[in-house]
Design a protein around this motif. Structure first.
Motif, short mmCIF file in Angstrom:
data_model
loop_
_atom_site.label_atom_id
_atom_site.label_comp_id
_atom_site.label_asym_id
_atom_site.label_seq_id
_atom_site.Cartn_x
_atom_site.Cartn_y
_atom_site.Cartn_z
N UNK A 447 -40.35 12.78 13.27
CA UNK A 447 -38.84 13.44 13.23
C UNK A 447 -37.98 12.26 14.43
N UNK A 448 -37.10 12.57 14.62
CA UNK A 448 -36.05 11.19 15.56
C UNK A 448 -36.22 11.81 17.08
N UNK A 449 -35.74 10.39 17.81
CA UNK A 449 -35.47 10.37 18.78
C UNK A 449 -35.36 11.77 19.86
N UNK A 450 -34.17 12.45 19.35
CA UNK A 450 -33.67 13.27 19.99
C UNK A 450 -34.57 14.28 19.34
N UNK A 451 -35.52 15.16 18.01
CA UNK A 451 -35.43 15.77 18.40
C UNK A 451 -36.85 15.93 18.60
N UNK A 452 -38.18 14.65 18.35
CA UNK A 452 -38.65 14.40 19.61
C UNK A 452 -38.94 15.13 20.73
N UNK A 453 -37.94 14.55 21.10
CA UNK A 453 -37.79 14.47 23.01
C UNK A 453 -37.45 16.36 23.50
N UNK A 454 -36.63 17.68 21.94
CA UNK A 454 -36.95 18.46 22.39
C UNK A 454 -38.17 19.42 22.54
N UNK A 455 -38.75 18.98 20.92
CA UNK A 455 -40.17 19.44 20.76
C UNK A 455 -40.81 19.39 22.27
N UNK A 456 -41.14 17.67 22.17
CA UNK A 456 -41.68 17.39 24.00
C UNK A 456 -41.25 18.53 25.03
N UNK A 457 -40.08 18.87 25.49
CA UNK A 457 -39.60 19.03 26.73
C UNK A 457 -40.72 20.72 26.42
N UNK A 458 -40.79 21.02 24.83
CA UNK A 458 -41.01 22.98 24.91
C UNK A 458 -42.03 22.78 26.31
N UNK A 459 -43.57 22.35 26.11
CA UNK A 459 -44.24 23.36 27.25
C UNK A 459 -44.07 23.19 28.78
N UNK A 460 -43.40 21.92 29.02
CA UNK A 460 -42.63 21.46 30.40
C UNK A 460 -41.82 22.58 30.66
N UNK A 461 -41.47 23.23 30.09
CA UNK A 461 -40.05 24.54 30.03
C UNK A 461 -40.65 25.58 29.89
N UNK A 462 -41.46 25.76 29.45
CA UNK A 462 -42.49 27.06 29.35
C UNK A 462 -43.02 26.91 31.08
N UNK A 463 -43.68 26.26 31.26
CA UNK A 463 -44.46 25.93 32.50
C UNK A 463 -43.46 26.54 33.81
N UNK A 464 -41.97 26.01 33.74
CA UNK A 464 -40.90 26.25 34.64
C UNK A 464 -40.84 27.80 34.29
N UNK A 465 -40.23 28.57 33.31
CA UNK A 465 -40.44 29.20 33.25
C UNK A 465 -41.64 30.41 34.61
N UNK A 466 -42.61 30.15 34.04
CA UNK A 466 -43.98 30.59 34.14
C UNK A 466 -43.97 31.05 35.97
N UNK A 467 -43.78 29.93 36.04
CA UNK A 467 -43.45 29.49 37.55
C UNK A 467 -42.19 30.41 38.47
N UNK A 468 -41.44 30.40 37.20
CA UNK A 468 -40.33 31.28 37.72
C UNK A 468 -40.49 32.45 37.95
N UNK A 469 -41.15 32.81 36.75
CA UNK A 469 -41.52 34.92 36.98
C UNK A 469 -42.77 35.12 37.73
N UNK A 470 -43.60 33.51 38.21
CA UNK A 470 -44.61 34.35 38.55
C UNK A 470 -44.91 35.11 39.86
#
Length: 482
Positions: A447-470
């Motif tokens: 994909x494009x750089x923009x789409x790839x950036x969004x996809x690459x940020x999904x796992x770190x975002x999931x980690x942050x969400x887990x830390x917030x709810x943990x």
């Protein structure tokens, strides 16, 4: 200690339900290598690594990735006796860094495995249609084959894990056997002009494309943490899990490196890149064409069929891992209690398996309705998300190993190498791998750089969400006795 063979008590998130089994080292290794999908990686990742990476030096990229994972495994298995429950990276991070980081790791794992599972379903749809049309059959939409695969995986995933292990074992033996036969045939005849020893020359290994080769090598190792996911179903897990981990990483790394070198040798040093590029352009198939030239048309056809079984074994293994992640999280109160119950007949997390089947079907349906290409749009993007997630998980797990033994000098006494040195080296190696993955991410997603950036940020975002709810949950298991 041997795992009990009696039927487990059906439990809820707060009940005593546990998974049981008698999986030995071989069975666990089978599950892990099946998740790595060896034939799929050789047929897909190798041409990408050769054509887009460091050319004839690509085999070393696979060996370097395996080396990083072996160093990581030292701390991973050293901590295994101190982790009381199944859950793989999630349980290790929880034990070492606490509930917040643990839930963050769990969320990343759920995202990573769901992504790669959906991606493989897309790849399966494309490969199955390609196989049928190759033998003169009709061309039908790829997603038909994908949903048929989901249905078969659902049936096997609902039942006891030992049935899945047998299915994976048969498929795995066949695909490894045919690829090893091809490797032997290539080296026995000398390939195009003898073994390509320039593969190991520093000028080829350290060329700018090394990062691309390592990236696609790492993608081929996704799922090796499954050794710890099955600890409750393993025979003598304190011995089974470490042995299975070292064996799985070593076998996968050597197999990938050797087979990649065989395909380079078959093509010849001067033509390897162009042959690999023709594969990417859809004008040939580096692996299948080599099989035809060195083993005959019949073997090429058999290998074409085994590519389907390789993909099936891969997605079945990921399905089992995801169901067990959900099972463990339900016992922690993070997910609904029903997901933490075992089936009284099959002694498996059957409801969690059903939920995982539905989840994969819904995501795949959405991607199919959007009209994405099954390879680039579905498999490429989902594999990219999963690779970022797994590198993140291993890095956090290595930090957890350091933190745990830092608090427990008694447990680390006399073991500086596995409890301190190896985790630090692993962290540095994984950070380097993370940079390689992110800097070459568009090559994986397509994909494009923009789409790839969004996809690459999904796992770190999931980690942050887990830390917030943990903070809402107490996920740390009691220390093992003794």
């Amino acid at each position: 200690m041997t795992a009990p063979t009696s039927a487990p008590v059906e439990g809820t998130a707060t009940g005593p339900g546990r998974l049981t089994g008698q999986l030995g080292v071989g069975a666990v290794v089978f599950m892990v290598i099946a998740a790595a999908a060896p034939l799929t990686v050789i047929g897909g990742n190798v041409p990408l690594a050769v054509a887009g990476g460091n050319g004839v030096g690509a085999p070393v990229g696979f060996l370097l990735a395996a080396t990083v994972l072996l160093v990581f495994s030292v701390g991973f298995v050293t901590m295994t006796p101190h982790v009381r429950e199944a859950g793989a990276f999630f349980s290790y991070v929880t034990t070492g860094l606490g509930s917040r980081a643990g839930l963050g790791a769990a969320f990343v794992a759920l995202v990573a495995y769901t992504a790669v599972q959906v991606g493989v379903y897309g790849y399966m749809g494309w490969a199955a249609n390609d196989l049928v049309t190759f033998f003169g059959g009709p061309s039908i939409p790829w997603w038909v084959y994908s949903f048929v695969t989901i249905a078969v995986v659902a049936v096997l995933g609902y039942r006891h894990i030992e049935l899945s292990a047998k299915v994976l074992g048969v498929a795995l033996v066949l695909e490894i056997a045919v690829m090893l036969a091809l490797d032997v045939a290539v080296f026995a005849t000398g390939g195009a002009s003898g073994p390509v020893w320039s593969t190991f020359s520093p000028s080829n290994v350290l060329s700018p494309g090394l990062g691309v080769a390592v990236l696609f090598a790492l993608t081929g190792f996704i799922g090796f943490e499954a050794t710890a996911v099955f600890r409750d179903e393993a025979r003598s897990p304190e011995r089974t899990i470490p042995r299975a981990t070292y064996l799985a990483v070593t076998i996968i790394g050597v197999f990938y490196g050797l087979s990649c070198w065989a395909l380079v040798t078959a093509a010849g040093a001067s033509d390897a890149v162009s042959v690999a590029q023709r594969t990417l352009d859809g004008e040939g198939n580096m692996m299948l064409d080599t099989a035809r030239d060195y083993l005959g048309v019949a073997v090429r056809d058999v290998m074409n069929v085994l590519l389907i079984t390789s993909l099936f074994a891969c997605v079945l293994s990921f399905h089992n891992v995801l169901a067990r992640y959900q099972f463990t999280l339900a016992h922690k109160g993070v997910l609904p209690a029903r997901l933490g119950r075992t089936n009284p007949k099959h002694h498996a997390p059957s409801f969690a398996s059903v939920v995982q089947t539905v989840t994969a079907a819904v995501v795949l349906l959405a991607l199919a309705l959007v009209g994405l290409d099954p390879l680039v749009g579905v498999f490429g993007s989902m594999a990219g998300v999963s690779t970022v997630g797994m590198v993140l998980l291993m890095t956090v797990t290595s930090v957890a190993v350091l933190a745990y033994f830092g608090r427990r000098p008694d447990a680390a006494a006399g073991r500086v190498l596995p409890t301190k040195v190896a985790p630090v080296v692993a962290i540095l190696g994984l950070l380097a791998c993370a940079w390689l993955v992110v800097s070459n991410f568009t090559l994986v997603t397509g994909g494009s750089a923009a789409v790839s950036t969004v996809l690459a940020l999904i796992p770190p975002a999931a980690f942050v969400l887990g830390v917030a709810l943990g903070g809402r949950y107490s996920l740390v298991a009691d220390e093992p006795a003794g």
